[in-house]
Design an enzyme around this catalytic site. Sequence first.
Site, mmCIF file in Angstrom:
data_model
loop_
_atom_site.group_PDB
_atom_site.id
_atom_site.type_symbol
_atom_site.label_atom_id
_atom_site.label_comp_id
_atom_site.label_asym_id
_atom_site.label_seq_id
_atom_site.Cartn_x
_atom_site.Cartn_y
_atom_site.Cartn_z
ATOM 1 N N ASP A 132 0.852 -1.193 0.000
ATOM 2 C CA ASP A 132 0.000 0.000 0.000
ATOM 3 C C ASP A 132 0.884 1.238 0.000
ATOM 4 O O ASP A 132 1.930 1.280 0.639
ATOM 5 C CB ASP A 132 -0.896 -0.009 1.243
ATOM 6 N N GLY A 154 -5.676 3.086 -0.611
ATOM 7 C CA GLY A 154 -6.289 4.415 -0.736
ATOM 8 C C GLY A 154 -6.070 5.239 0.506
ATOM 9 O O GLY A 154 -5.139 4.993 1.281
ATOM 10 N N HIS A 477 -23.575 74.156 -88.764
ATOM 11 C CA HIS A 477 -23.952 73.853 -90.148
ATOM 12 C C HIS A 477 -23.637 72.413 -90.536
ATOM 13 O O HIS A 477 -24.195 71.871 -91.465
ATOM 14 C CB HIS A 477 -23.276 74.857 -91.122
ATOM 15 N N ASP A 535 -22.488 79.734 -85.506
ATOM 16 C CA ASP A 535 -22.270 78.396 -86.079
ATOM 17 C C ASP A 535 -21.653 77.470 -85.019
ATOM 18 O O ASP A 535 -20.460 77.169 -85.045
ATOM 19 C CB ASP A 535 -21.354 78.518 -87.306
ATOM 20 N N SER A 635 -14.741 71.459 -91.265
ATOM 21 C CA SER A 635 -15.793 72.108 -90.487
ATOM 22 C C SER A 635 -16.017 71.418 -89.155
ATOM 23 O O SER A 635 -16.043 70.192 -89.081
ATOM 24 C CB SER A 635 -17.111 72.090 -91.256
HETATM 25 CA CA LIG Z 1 -3.014 3.907 1.301
#
Ligand SMILES: [Ca+2]
Length: 692
Positions: A132, A154, A477, A535, A635
């Site tokens: 453990d 754990g 013209h 013109d 012209s």
């Molecule tokens: Ca443990």
Amino acid sequence: MLRLSLLLLLLSHPARCMLLGWVESPGYPSGYQPHASMNWSRCASDGYTLSIRIVHLDLEDSQDCENDAVKIFSNGNLISSLCGQRDFQELQSMVNPSLVSYPGGCLSLSFHSDYSNIKRHRGFKGFYSVQDFNECEEDPEIECSQFCHNTIGGYGCSCRHGYHLGTDNHTCTVSCGKDLSGLNKGDISSPSWPGLYAENADCRDTLSVEAHLQLELHFTGVFDVEQSPDGQCIDALRIETPSGIMGPFCGHTPPPSPFLTHSHRVNISFTSDGFGNNKGFSLHFRTRGKVCQAEVTSHSTVTPQDPEYQPGQTVTVACELGYVVNTRGLLTLSTQYETTCQSTGTWLPSYPCEPVNCGHPDFPENGILQLTDSENSHTRYKGQIQLRCSSKYYKLEGQDKYTCSAGGKWESSSGESQMPKCTPVCGLHERAHGSAGRILGGQNANLGQIPWQLLIKKTSRGGATLINDRWAVTAAHLVETLVETSLSLYGGLVDGSRTSDASSGVVVMDSERIIIHPGYTMGVSPQGRINYDNDIALIRLTSRVNFGPNLLPICLPEVNSGLGENQLGTVSGWGMTEGKVGLVTSRKLKYAEIGVYSLSECQNTPRTPNGIPMTFTENMFCAGAEGKDSCQKDSGSPFVIPTLSAGTGPYHLAGIVSWGPPCEDRAYKGYYTKVENYIDWIKETIDKVENS
Ligand SMILES: [Ca+2]
Ligand SMILES: *[C@@H]1O[C@H](CO)[C@@H](O)[C@H](O)[C@H]1NC(C)=O
Ligand SMILES: *[C@@H]1O[C@H](CO)[C@@H](O)[C@H](O)[C@H]1NC(C)=O
Ligand SMILES: *[C@@H]1O[C@H](CO)[C@@H](O)[C@H](O)[C@H]1NC(C)=O
Ligand SMILES: [Ca+2]
Ligand SMILES: [Ca+2]
């Protein structure tokens, strides 16, 4: 041989330790062969560690265990490399303690021997076990805020009396916070008040009263909420209302009292960390009527100005400069509105003030005036746009930068809201003028040398002059019989025989409208005409022409620019020229430099075949030079002079080829329409048509 007692000695914590098996070198204990090798690997489950204990080691010794070796890896990383002989004590004290995996990790072992052994070696033997992992003692990352309990595989956390484990399963918190909804007065304090407040507290007291009331807080007694030396709140008091969170508050100074929350629903939140010894806070809450606050909406001011307003009071909200009222999603033009304070402490109505939007600037969609960079400009208040003309053949008249004003209009820096105009650049040609030549027996023009000269082929051959991108001017013209029909004009060319050759760059323009000067006498046959007064005619083209180096407009002269005797100018055209056998129409555009004759010279007009003198008026001038003249079929063509007396500057249209004695007479005197007398008529006529 390994004795049982020894094994028991090795398994020092029988309860936490589980022997799993043995691992040894090939051939152990008789001895290993050259080129022997073995690999071995095992993993621990979560919450356990795996360890190897070597109980016997006899390998060939070598520098850095290069020859024969046993290597141990933890999660793939080398943690030990062994060779030679070690006695049991040394293995136990120096080697075995380090042969441990991480919790849930793996150990692997590899053994190999090289090609030879000087003497026989037995190899190694060890056993592996799982145990453990004591998280409480060995894992510095495990933080139970109060107690930690190790368990096989754990661990767990637990709390002192009065605390319970929080949702993270590690932190102990106190039970605190009450629902005080419906109470119009009462007291709230930190947990354990007046004692030191508990660690890891997370308290929320909920207050809720009738909607027309607001909660008012009075802080009483000491205020002592942990604060770091740099002023950050370590523990914190927060006052939460639906419109926002006030705080965090900490240190020794309480929030101002009375503290108006402007809300009938308030949460008092208090949080503390795991450390420190502080007393906390205590407050008394009660209610009072709601009032409205001075800020109705952003970007506005309120009149009259008060710190707060009672229900029923009406004020005027005025938007800041450049902002207008947005009424239900619609931007209006109004900049203010009235609103009334409601018993709920809110203003009704409450419209936002939003920036005015000038929209897309308003200018003709003809594409000549353009936005310089529409991507980076926005159309809201203070947005800026820049304008330009589409090509170098136009110049911008007016300002080029405009800003969206507070009034919602585009304005230049000088305050003008009129958009600029692009006007054609006139009277300039990109190709240099050649030396003077003759039109009667004249010199050929180069392409682009007289870019305003246009050619008319039907119904009679003649010329015209481009005066902007939509209009040309010619002799009346020449076009008097065409007023009800339409004619084609050709530009951008010098070779008059190639008008249908698309690849030559010829620009074909069609007339949309022909406007003869009202003073011109219509309907007289060319043989019988003795008076060419007025013109002049304007031609509107069906569409805007694209300017280019070979097609550009001429400038118009100033009104009464004072065309005088001896002034030199250039006449051009595709009219009659001297061929091998007398006069022929010219294929190429020709030009000649000629001078203006004196008034008396011009008044001495030629006579018709019937012997009647032609009429001379103040709307004409005559010009020519020895051996040079305009001629029949010229012209409508231009007589241009440089605007500056030095012979430079843009050219302007001084005359239009109108009439003269037959070219065969070699009089070298042609009569021209005096354009400076028609500037007002030209401008007014064009304005009227363009703006109708
Ligand atoms: Ca443990
Ligand atoms: C052990 O592993 C090494 C390297 O991965 C390999 O070269 C060797 O052949 C393996 N030996 C055995 C017996 O599998
Ligand atoms: C805390 O423990 C409970 C029960 O043991 C578990 O269901 C929960 O997932 C744990 N919470 C956390 C954050 O680990
Ligand atoms: C007060 O806290 C509750 C949750 O405890 C939450 O639902 C509510 O919205 C909060 N009210 C305010 C005014 O923050
Ligand atoms: Ca060896
Ligand atoms: Ca603290």
